[in-house]
Design a protein around this motif. Structure first.
Motif, PDB file in Angstrom:
ATOM      1  N   ILE B 265       0.847  -1.196   0.000  1.00 37.96           N
ATOM      2  CA  ILE B 265       0.000   0.000   0.000  1.00 37.96           C
ATOM      3  C   ILE B 265       0.880   1.243   0.000  1.00 37.96           C
ATOM      4  O   ILE B 265       1.879   1.306   0.721  1.00 37.96           O
ATOM      5  CB  ILE B 265      -0.967  -0.031   1.213  1.00 37.96           C
ATOM      6  CG1 ILE B 265      -2.055   1.036   1.098  1.00 37.96           C
ATOM      7  CG2 ILE B 265      -0.216   0.075   2.541  1.00 37.96           C
ATOM      8  CD1 ILE B 265      -3.235   0.811   2.038  1.00 37.96           C
ATOM      9  N   ALA B 266       0.513   2.212  -0.869  1.00 37.04           N
ATOM     10  CA  ALA B 266       1.285   3.453  -0.936  1.00 37.04           C
ATOM     11  C   ALA B 266       0.802   4.399   0.161  1.00 37.04           C
ATOM     12  O   ALA B 266      -0.383   4.394   0.512  1.00 37.04           O
ATOM     13  CB  ALA B 266       1.102   4.103  -2.314  1.00 37.04           C
ATOM     14  N   PRO B 267       1.693   5.237   0.703  1.00 38.95           N
ATOM     15  CA  PRO B 267       1.287   6.183   1.755  1.00 38.95           C
ATOM     16  C   PRO B 267       0.106   7.045   1.316  1.00 38.95           C
ATOM     17  O   PRO B 267      -0.813   7.290   2.107  1.00 38.95           O
ATOM     18  CB  PRO B 267       2.548   7.027   1.968  1.00 38.95           C
ATOM     19  CG  PRO B 267       3.683   6.149   1.545  1.00 38.95           C
ATOM     20  CD  PRO B 267       3.148   5.297   0.445  1.00 38.95           C
ATOM     21  N   GLU B 268       0.115   7.444   0.073  1.00 34.10           N
ATOM     22  CA  GLU B 268      -0.969   8.271  -0.471  1.00 34.10           C
ATOM     23  C   GLU B 268      -2.335   7.593  -0.286  1.00 34.10           C
ATOM     24  O   GLU B 268      -3.352   8.241  -0.045  1.00 34.10           O
ATOM     25  CB  GLU B 268      -0.674   8.501  -1.964  1.00 34.10           C
ATOM     26  CG  GLU B 268      -1.722   9.268  -2.707  1.00 34.10           C
ATOM     27  CD  GLU B 268      -1.514   9.192  -4.227  1.00 34.10           C
ATOM     28  OE1 GLU B 268      -2.378   9.699  -4.939  1.00 34.10           O
ATOM     29  OE2 GLU B 268      -0.490   8.613  -4.696  1.00 34.10           O
ATOM     30  N   VAL B 269      -2.356   6.276  -0.412  1.00 31.81           N
ATOM     31  CA  VAL B 269      -3.606   5.518  -0.280  1.00 31.81           C
ATOM     32  C   VAL B 269      -3.947   5.309   1.194  1.00 31.81           C
ATOM     33  O   VAL B 269      -5.084   5.513   1.623  1.00 31.81           O
ATOM     34  CB  VAL B 269      -3.485   4.155  -0.993  1.00 31.81           C
ATOM     35  CG1 VAL B 269      -4.757   3.334  -0.825  1.00 31.81           C
ATOM     36  CG2 VAL B 269      -3.146   4.354  -2.456  1.00 31.81           C
ATOM     37  N   ALA B 270      -2.924   4.918   1.969  1.00 31.92           N
ATOM     38  CA  ALA B 270      -3.156   4.637   3.388  1.00 31.92           C
ATOM     39  C   ALA B 270      -3.710   5.874   4.103  1.00 31.92           C
ATOM     40  O   ALA B 270      -4.504   5.747   5.039  1.00 31.92           O
ATOM     41  CB  ALA B 270      -1.858   4.175   4.045  1.00 31.92           C
ATOM     42  N   ASP B 271      -3.299   7.056   3.658  1.00 34.51           N
ATOM     43  CA  ASP B 271      -3.704   8.282   4.342  1.00 34.51           C
ATOM     44  C   ASP B 271      -4.877   8.979   3.658  1.00 34.51           C
ATOM     45  O   ASP B 271      -5.250  10.088   4.024  1.00 34.51           O
ATOM     46  CB  ASP B 271      -2.502   9.236   4.421  1.00 34.51           C
ATOM     47  CG  ASP B 271      -1.334   8.606   5.184  1.00 34.51           C
ATOM     48  OD1 ASP B 271      -1.604   7.781   6.078  1.00 34.51           O
ATOM     49  OD2 ASP B 271      -0.171   8.927   4.862  1.00 34.51           O
ATOM     50  N   SER B 272      -5.467   8.313   2.658  1.00 33.58           N
ATOM     51  CA  SER B 272      -6.548   8.968   1.909  1.00 33.58           C
ATOM     52  C   SER B 272      -7.874   8.858   2.650  1.00 33.58           C
ATOM     53  O   SER B 272      -8.001   8.124   3.637  1.00 33.58           O
ATOM     54  CB  SER B 272      -6.688   8.292   0.539  1.00 33.58           C
ATOM     55  OG  SER B 272      -7.303   7.021   0.705  1.00 33.58           O
ATOM     56  N   ALA B 273      -8.868   9.574   2.138  1.00 29.96           N
ATOM     57  CA  ALA B 273     -10.191   9.552   2.764  1.00 29.96           C
ATOM     58  C   ALA B 273     -10.866   8.190   2.605  1.00 29.96           C
ATOM     59  O   ALA B 273     -11.763   7.840   3.371  1.00 29.96           O
ATOM     60  CB  ALA B 273     -11.067  10.633   2.128  1.00 29.96           C
ATOM     61  N   ARG B 274     -10.440   7.414   1.613  1.00 29.41           N
ATOM     62  CA  ARG B 274     -11.030   6.089   1.433  1.00 29.41           C
ATOM     63  C   ARG B 274     -10.548   5.099   2.498  1.00 29.41           C
ATOM     64  O   ARG B 274     -11.168   4.072   2.718  1.00 29.41           O
ATOM     65  CB  ARG B 274     -10.595   5.496   0.087  1.00 29.41           C
ATOM     66  CG  ARG B 274     -11.144   6.186  -1.133  1.00 29.41           C
ATOM     67  CD  ARG B 274     -10.529   5.486  -2.339  1.00 29.41           C
ATOM     68  NE  ARG B 274     -10.868   6.097  -3.607  1.00 29.41           N
ATOM     69  CZ  ARG B 274     -11.983   5.825  -4.279  1.00 29.41           C
ATOM     70  NH1 ARG B 274     -12.867   4.980  -3.795  1.00 29.41           N
ATOM     71  NH2 ARG B 274     -12.209   6.415  -5.441  1.00 29.41           N
ATOM     72  N   SER B 275      -9.418   5.427   3.076  1.00 33.24           N
ATOM     73  CA  SER B 275      -8.800   4.467   3.997  1.00 33.24           C
ATOM     74  C   SER B 275      -9.589   4.388   5.308  1.00 33.24           C
ATOM     75  O   SER B 275      -9.957   5.398   5.896  1.00 33.24           O
ATOM     76  CB  SER B 275      -7.362   4.906   4.281  1.00 33.24           C
ATOM     77  OG  SER B 275      -6.878   4.232   5.420  1.00 33.24           O
ATOM     78  N   THR B 276      -9.827   3.154   5.760  1.00 32.53           N
ATOM     79  CA  THR B 276     -10.560   2.949   7.025  1.00 32.53           C
ATOM     80  C   THR B 276      -9.630   2.418   8.111  1.00 32.53           C
ATOM     81  O   THR B 276     -10.090   1.897   9.121  1.00 32.53           O
ATOM     82  CB  THR B 276     -11.687   1.919   6.825  1.00 32.53           C
ATOM     83  OG1 THR B 276     -11.096   0.669   6.461  1.00 32.53           O
ATOM     84  CG2 THR B 276     -12.663   2.348   5.756  1.00 32.53           C
ATOM     85  N   ILE B 277      -8.339   2.544   7.892  1.00 30.63           N
ATOM     86  CA  ILE B 277      -7.387   1.821   8.726  1.00 30.63           C
ATOM     87  C   ILE B 277      -7.470   2.223  10.196  1.00 30.63           C
ATOM     88  O   ILE B 277      -7.447   1.371  11.086  1.00 30.63           O
ATOM     89  CB  ILE B 277      -5.960   1.995   8.125  1.00 30.63           C
ATOM     90  CG1 ILE B 277      -5.922   1.269   6.766  1.00 30.63           C
ATOM     91  CG2 ILE B 277      -4.893   1.425   9.058  1.00 30.63           C
ATOM     92  CD1 ILE B 277      -4.793   1.687   5.854  1.00 30.63           C
TER      93      ILE B 277
END
Lengths: 421, 300
Positions: B265-277
């Protein structure tokens, strides 16, 4: 020496006969001093011969000794067992095989024929002194690294060639080790569901395919231990059709149980090679009937409680087998006594070179035989076992047939279903 | 329900009950006093044979918010490191009166074995490469709260499915709850017999996915030739910004943690609004409260 007259026993051929056991052989003549055993309704088989037994002595006497394993064997109808080499120390010298042989003689319940290791310490690196073991008092003829595969193809070729000098046979534990690293059970749907690392069928089949080609190339005898897959059966079928000198064994548990048993995570069902699928079980049964598989061998593998009452991955593989093998053969093959005598006595005796065993019950033959009650049913209770261990996978199962008496060279080792000592 | 050993222990109605109960538990988080008296006087043991700060703390917080007494038993620095067997440890916990044992163990099936040796409830907090049922429940809870439903959702589970207990539990639970699961990854890491859809092409799966769940990929898998390099893995199966933009607008991106940023996972994705992490972590406490409540307090 006590004489016995077994009255009205059914022979494997189907005939009924009175069998006089006298001076170590099947005799004719006066039976006036003989102890009479009513064998009406019982079947007399030549004493069973197990090509694949782990007696654990020396090294793991807490799991089994030559004596306790011999007693379990006699109770199972056996008069000879081949003791595998993976003891501690490993049976890779004349000294160790003679020790096991002598312990067997002292116990006196079955003939214990030691198997010698193929390689020093079972390490798969260099040949053990096979000739020294062959010419020792134990007269070893079967060599096996069982528990480990002789994976190195050059070493396997040399072993096959070398033992020709004394009509030896290499009994291969067919498992390509690179394909089974960390393996816990049969690779398939159940292993995926249970999250246990798979032991793929191809790891066995690839080694058998290689080894039959090697045996063919050097003109040697090969024996394949505990065949467990339908694919292996096909490899063997083709090799035999070509005339390769290969024999093969199957265990009772691979004829009866499947990988579904692992669902309990109870390591009593952990064994190597692992329990396979129902399709494999069917193929093995068919191969045994046809003779593509020559022998039923127990792979009796006692383990101490602490090695089984634990997590699956940490448990040792192996199951008890000596006291239940005949019942499972009857369950699987039906009451075809001649076939059972062939697969569990005559053929294994011939493969092992045990001249005193596997003879038909007739005048002059060594009195190695067992009396079986074919009508009996019994519920397997692990605490009843004569083995020092309790790891039977059949606990609670109802199995057909029961051994009533066993004779080793005319001496009763089992009478009334109980070991005489 | 006596134990929670596998997601297959849950039928649809029981699973839904857990999620609904978790939703009630979640309302506590907004209160000043985040504690219920439900399990007062009950003892919950956290028996951890693997390091897992995240899961252990989550279970500990869940039990404490229900007022249970919590004993943390970690395999390091305990009798276990002196060679005590799981069975002997189980009998010890039994003698101490554990009402529930939460177990994390590197061997698949260890919770099953434990459940045959103790009288209390056993909760599987992750066993080997087998299952991690509370993770699947918190994932389902997270999907339901973000997307409003589970039935009919398309869920792509991407990565090392072969070695993932999270994936196994999710496959079972999502099937029970009516979602459609597609496993995505290199063929070496996708077991062929999980009875669900399989794809080796992440780009083809993304436009129809409502949920993308990225699994942690351990670098040591390279040594066993499951894939050639981290770089090639990231290129074929990593979720980066351009790939994320192939997803439908409503789709969410999940990860059970801990992440390898830049690998799966790219940081851009992990920190995006889609991310539920981060939500997943918070939901974990509510879901584990619900599980402990239903196992220990629900019927008494």
């Amino acid at each position: 020496m006590t004489q016995y007259l077994l009255k009205g026993a059914q022979l494997p051929s189907g005939e009924r006969a009175d069998i006089l056991v006298k001076d170590g052989v099947i005799a004719e003549g006066s039976a006036k001093d003989a102890q009479i055993i009513d064998a009406d309704g019982l079947v007399a088989l030549p004493g069973l011969v197990d090509l694949h037994t782990h007696l654990r002595e020396p090294g793991r006497e807490d799991a089994e000794t030559v004596e306790t394993g011999s007693r379990a064997a006699a109770l199972g109808g056996y008069t000879a067992v081949c003791a595998m080499a993976n003891t501690s120390p490993v049976a890779d010298t004349a000294g160790v095989v003679e020790q096991v042989y002598r312990l067997g003689r002292e116990a006196g319940l079955v003939d214990v024929q030691p198997v010698g290791a193929v390689t020093v310490g079972l390490a798969g690196e260099r040949l053990a002194e096979l000739g020294a073991m062959a010419t020792s008092a134990a007269q070893v003829r079967i060599f096996s690294d069982d528990g480990h595969c002789v994976a190195d193809p050059r070493l396997m070729r040399r072993a096959l060639e070398y033992v020709k000098a004394f009509d030896g046979v290499i009994a291969q534990h067919a498992e390509e080790p690179r394909l089974t690293e960390g393996a816990q059970m049969h690779e398939g749907e159940v292993a995926t569901r249970l999250g246990l690392t798979g032991w793929p069928a191809v790891a066995e089949e690839a080694i058998i395919a290689r080894d039959v080609l090697l045996a063919e190339h050097v003109g040697s005898r090969l024996h394949v231990c505990h065949v467990s897959t339908a694919g292996s059966v096909e490899v063997l079928r083709q090799a035999k059709a070509r005339g390769v000198r290969v024999t093969a064994e199957v265990t009772p548990h691979h004829l009866l149980l499947t990988d579904e048993r692992a669902t309990s995570y109870d390591p009593v069902f952990k064994v190597n090679p692992p329990l396979r699928t129902q399709a494999d079980v069917e193929a093995l049964r068919q191969a045994l009937r046809e003779g593509v598989i020559d022998v039923v061998a127990t792979d009796h593998a006692p383990h101490a409680v602490e090695d089984k009452e634990c997590e699956w991955a940490y448990a040792r593989p192996g199951m008890l087998g000596l006291e239940t093998a005949l019942s499972i053969a009857v369950d699987v093959l039906g009451p075809d006594w001649d076939l059972i005598a062939e697969r569990m006595s005559r053929t294994p005796a011939r493969i092992a070179g045990l001249d005193g065993h596997g003879h038909d019950i007739k005048t002059g033959a060594p009195a190695n035989l067992t009396l079986v009650d074919p009508a009996a049913r019994r519920v397997v209770d692990p605490s009843d076992s004569a083995s020092r261990s309790r790891n039977t996978p059949y606990a609670g199962m109802t199995l057909p047939a029961r051994v009533v008496a066993t004779f080793l060279r005319g001496e009763a080792t089992v009478l009334d279903g109980k070991a005489v000592r | 329900m006596k134990h929670l050993l596998s997601a297959t222990d849950l039928d649809a109605s029981t699973a839904t009950l857990v999620l609904d109960t978790a939703a009630e538990m979640a309302t506590l988080a907004g209160r000043e006093v985040k504690k219920l008296p439900t399990l007062r006087g009950r003892t919950v043991v956290n028996l951890f044979y693997e390091d897992s700060t995240r899961t252990r703390i989550s279970f500990e917080a869940a039990a404490k918010r229900l007022s249970a007494d919590v004993i943390n038993f970690s395999a390091k620095g305990s009798s276990v490191s002196k060679g005590e067997s799981l069975k002997d440890t189980a009998l010890t916990l039994q003698a101490m009166g554990a009402d529930a044992v939460v177990i994390r163990h590197p061997a698949s099936g260890a919770p099953h074995r434990l459940s045959t040796w103790v009288a209390g409830s056993v909760v599987n907090a992750g066993d080997g490469t087998h299952e991690h049922p509370t993770q699947a429940l918190l994932d389902a809870y997270t999907m339901r709260s973000r997307l409003g439903r589970l039935a009919g959702l398309s869920v792509a589970i991407v990565g090392d499915v072969l070695h993932s207990r999270v994936a196994r539990s999710n496959v079972h639970l999502l099937a029970t709850l009516g979602a459609k699961v597609t496993l995505v990854g290199p063929p070496t890491l996708i077991p062929p017999d999980l009875r669900t859809e399989v794809s080796y092409d992440l780009d083809a799966v993304l436009p129809d996915a409502d949920v993308v769940m990225m699994l942690r990929v351990q670098r040591e898998r390279m040594a066993a030739s499951y894939f050639p390099s981290a770089r090639e893995y990231a290129r074929r199966y990593g979720l980066d910004g351009p790939r994320m933009r192939r997803l439908p607008d409503h789709a969410i991106v999940m990860h059970p943690g801990p992440m390898n940023r830049g690998m799966e996972i790219a940081p851009e994705v992990a920190d995006s609004a889609r991310s539920t992490i981060v939500e997943q972590v918070a939901n974990g406490v509510s879901v584990r409260m619900a599980v402990l409540y239903l196992l220990l307090g629900g019927k008494s």
